[in-house]
Design a protein around this motif. Structure first.
Motif, mmCIF file in Angstrom:
data_model
loop_
_atom_site.group_PDB
_atom_site.id
_atom_site.type_symbol
_atom_site.label_atom_id
_atom_site.label_comp_id
_atom_site.label_asym_id
_atom_site.label_seq_id
_atom_site.Cartn_x
_atom_site.Cartn_y
_atom_site.Cartn_z
ATOM 1 N N ILE A 3 -3.485 2.880 -3.669
ATOM 2 C CA ILE A 3 -3.432 4.106 -3.187
ATOM 3 C C ILE A 3 -3.856 4.972 -2.343
ATOM 4 C CG2 ILE A 3 -2.524 6.175 -4.524
ATOM 5 C CD1 ILE A 3 -1.836 4.723 -6.667
ATOM 6 N N VAL A 4 -3.581 5.145 -1.169
ATOM 7 C CA VAL A 4 -4.391 6.242 -0.085
ATOM 8 C C VAL A 4 -3.625 7.928 -0.390
ATOM 9 C CG1 VAL A 4 -4.616 6.151 2.645
ATOM 10 C CG2 VAL A 4 -4.315 4.255 0.934
ATOM 11 N N ILE A 5 -5.140 8.208 -0.282
ATOM 12 C CA ILE A 5 -4.068 9.779 -0.935
ATOM 13 C C ILE A 5 -5.351 10.783 0.542
ATOM 14 C CG2 ILE A 5 -4.796 11.608 -2.029
ATOM 15 C CD1 ILE A 5 -4.741 9.604 -4.276
ATOM 16 N N VAL A 20 -6.400 0.260 -6.714
ATOM 17 C CA VAL A 20 -7.091 0.670 -5.656
ATOM 18 C C VAL A 20 -6.875 1.391 -4.664
ATOM 19 C CG1 VAL A 20 -8.783 0.254 -3.477
ATOM 20 C CG2 VAL A 20 -8.536 -2.208 -4.675
ATOM 21 N N VAL A 21 -7.625 3.041 -4.812
ATOM 22 C CA VAL A 21 -7.576 3.889 -4.384
ATOM 23 C C VAL A 21 -8.391 4.996 -3.611
ATOM 24 C CG1 VAL A 21 -7.636 6.360 -4.941
ATOM 25 C CG2 VAL A 21 -6.260 4.640 -6.946
ATOM 26 N N LEU A 22 -8.153 4.815 -2.327
ATOM 27 C CA LEU A 22 -8.911 5.220 -1.197
ATOM 28 C C LEU A 22 -8.264 6.926 -1.267
ATOM 29 C CD1 LEU A 22 -10.915 5.158 1.229
ATOM 30 C CD2 LEU A 22 -8.678 4.338 2.272
ATOM 31 N N LEU A 23 -9.843 7.814 -0.782
ATOM 32 C CA LEU A 23 -9.344 9.117 -0.842
ATOM 33 C C LEU A 23 -9.989 9.842 0.317
ATOM 34 C CD1 LEU A 23 -11.222 10.115 -4.609
ATOM 35 C CD2 LEU A 23 -8.206 9.535 -4.077
ATOM 36 N N VAL A 24 -9.494 10.187 1.106
ATOM 37 C CA VAL A 24 -9.605 10.682 2.729
ATOM 38 C C VAL A 24 -9.654 11.923 2.366
ATOM 39 C CG1 VAL A 24 -10.189 10.271 5.096
ATOM 40 C CG2 VAL A 24 -9.033 7.739 3.150
ATOM 41 N N SER A 25 -10.765 13.235 3.298
ATOM 42 C CA SER A 25 -10.654 14.636 3.420
ATOM 43 C C SER A 25 -11.435 14.797 5.018
ATOM 44 C CB SER A 25 -11.211 15.189 2.479
ATOM 45 O OG SER A 25 -10.697 17.011 2.112
ATOM 46 N N GLY A 26 -10.585 16.031 5.684
ATOM 47 C CA GLY A 26 -11.685 16.290 6.260
ATOM 48 C C GLY A 26 -11.413 15.611 7.763
ATOM 49 N N MET A 83 0.617 -1.734 0.147
ATOM 50 C CA MET A 83 -0.377 -0.154 -0.205
ATOM 51 C C MET A 83 1.038 1.194 -0.172
ATOM 52 S SD MET A 83 -2.808 1.093 2.686
ATOM 53 C CE MET A 83 -1.852 1.497 3.388
ATOM 54 N N LYS A 84 0.068 1.962 -0.886
ATOM 55 C CA LYS A 84 0.531 3.531 -0.863
ATOM 56 C C LYS A 84 0.696 4.805 -0.192
ATOM 57 C CE LYS A 84 3.398 5.955 -3.913
ATOM 58 N NZ LYS A 84 3.880 6.509 -6.368
ATOM 59 N N VAL A 85 0.813 5.489 0.754
ATOM 60 C CA VAL A 85 0.272 6.140 0.851
ATOM 61 C C VAL A 85 0.838 7.714 0.879
ATOM 62 C CG1 VAL A 85 -0.430 7.634 3.268
ATOM 63 C CG2 VAL A 85 -0.006 4.859 3.183
ATOM 64 N N LEU A 86 -0.235 8.489 -0.187
ATOM 65 C CA LEU A 86 0.395 9.925 -0.862
ATOM 66 C C LEU A 86 -0.270 10.813 0.025
ATOM 67 C CD1 LEU A 86 -0.468 9.558 -4.037
ATOM 68 C CD2 LEU A 86 1.672 9.416 -2.787
ATOM 69 N N PHE A 87 0.431 11.767 0.933
ATOM 70 C CA PHE A 87 -0.381 13.842 1.624
ATOM 71 C C PHE A 87 -0.596 14.642 1.155
ATOM 72 C CE2 PHE A 87 1.642 10.131 4.892
ATOM 73 C CZ PHE A 87 0.894 10.057 6.403
#
Length: 245
Positions: free
Chosen positions: A228-230, A191-197, A1-5
């Motif tokens: 990929i998690v953004i 698989v791309v997981l998007l998280v905001s807030g 898994m790759k994490v992008l901030f």
């Protein structure tokens, strides 16, 4: 898994959209599976803008992660969201549009129908959002990691989130959803997981720094090389950033 901030919602949307656009432009017959709700609205806006500017989606298949149980034209349905935020706004339509039928009276048949579509159209990318209780799709806490497409019962946290997102009363809010299980979700090539807030910060911490357990559904992604998690700054505010340098 790759994490992008990333800095904020806008940058999260841009990074997520770049991954989708690359697939549309480089694959002969791209297959995109979307989520809906507040998280991907920015991505949809960017996609609509690019289509108006010449991006060709006539060879693309678009499908969806899930669908609420209820009338097809209800304000909260995935079908309504997709038409209001994409299909009604563009002149050139995708080659295929596949939606789950949440108004069906035969749940088992609908699950089998959509599973057959998933087998025929291998997804190049699956877009996901993260629930405040760690759910992805309608895979709520406690869902086994080997789940396959099923009819899910919403937790109260998810019901409250749906009420807020669509500005509807409790009695008008759906309590069930047809959803891809973890098995189908993880079969996508990317698989791309998007998280905001900030309201997602605890869920992010549990997901990335807690145990890998069905109690936090998204934790299943941690062992997946195709993920990929953004995450924007507010959603990442409770993390120990040093672990990710």
């Amino acid at each position: 898994m790759k994490v992008l901030f990333v800095k904020d919602y806008a940058e999260m949307s841009e990074k997520g959209y770049e991954l989708i656009k690359e697939i549309i432009e480089t694959k002969e017959e791209p297959v995109i599976s979307m989520t809906t709700g507040g998280t991907p609205r920015g991505i949809f806006k960017l996609l609509v803008e690019d289509i108006h500017n010449g991006l060709d989606i006539s060879h693309t298949t678009i499908m969806n992660l899930d669908e609420y149980i209820g009338p097809r034209d209800a304000a909260y349905t995935v079908r309504t969201f997709m038409y209001q935020n994409l299909y009604d706004l563009i002149n050139v339509q995708p080659h295929n549009i596949f939606l789950i039928d949440g108004a069906t009276e035969d749940i088992e048949n609908e699950i089998n129908r959509y599973k057959e579509i998933l087998q025929l159209y291998a997804r190049d990318i699956q877009i996901l959002g993260l629930g405040t209780n760690g759910h992805i799709g309608a895979n709520e806490p406690g869902t086994p990691f080997d789940s396959t497409m099923f009819l899910a019962e919403h937790t109260e946290a998810t019901i409250q989130s749906t009420m807020k997102e669509y500005n509807i009363e409790r009695n008008d809010t759906p309590t069930q959803m047809l959803t891809l299980g973890f098995t189908e979700i993880l079969e996508a090539k990317k698989v791309v997981l998007l998280v905001s807030g900030k309201h997602k910060a605890k869920a992010v911490r549990d997901f990335l720094e807690g145990d890998i357990t069905p109690a936090c559904p998204a934790s299943v992604l941690r062992n997946c090389e195709n993920t990929i998690v953004i995450i924007d700054e507010e959603a990442a505010s409770l993390l120990d950033k040093a672990k990710y340098l």
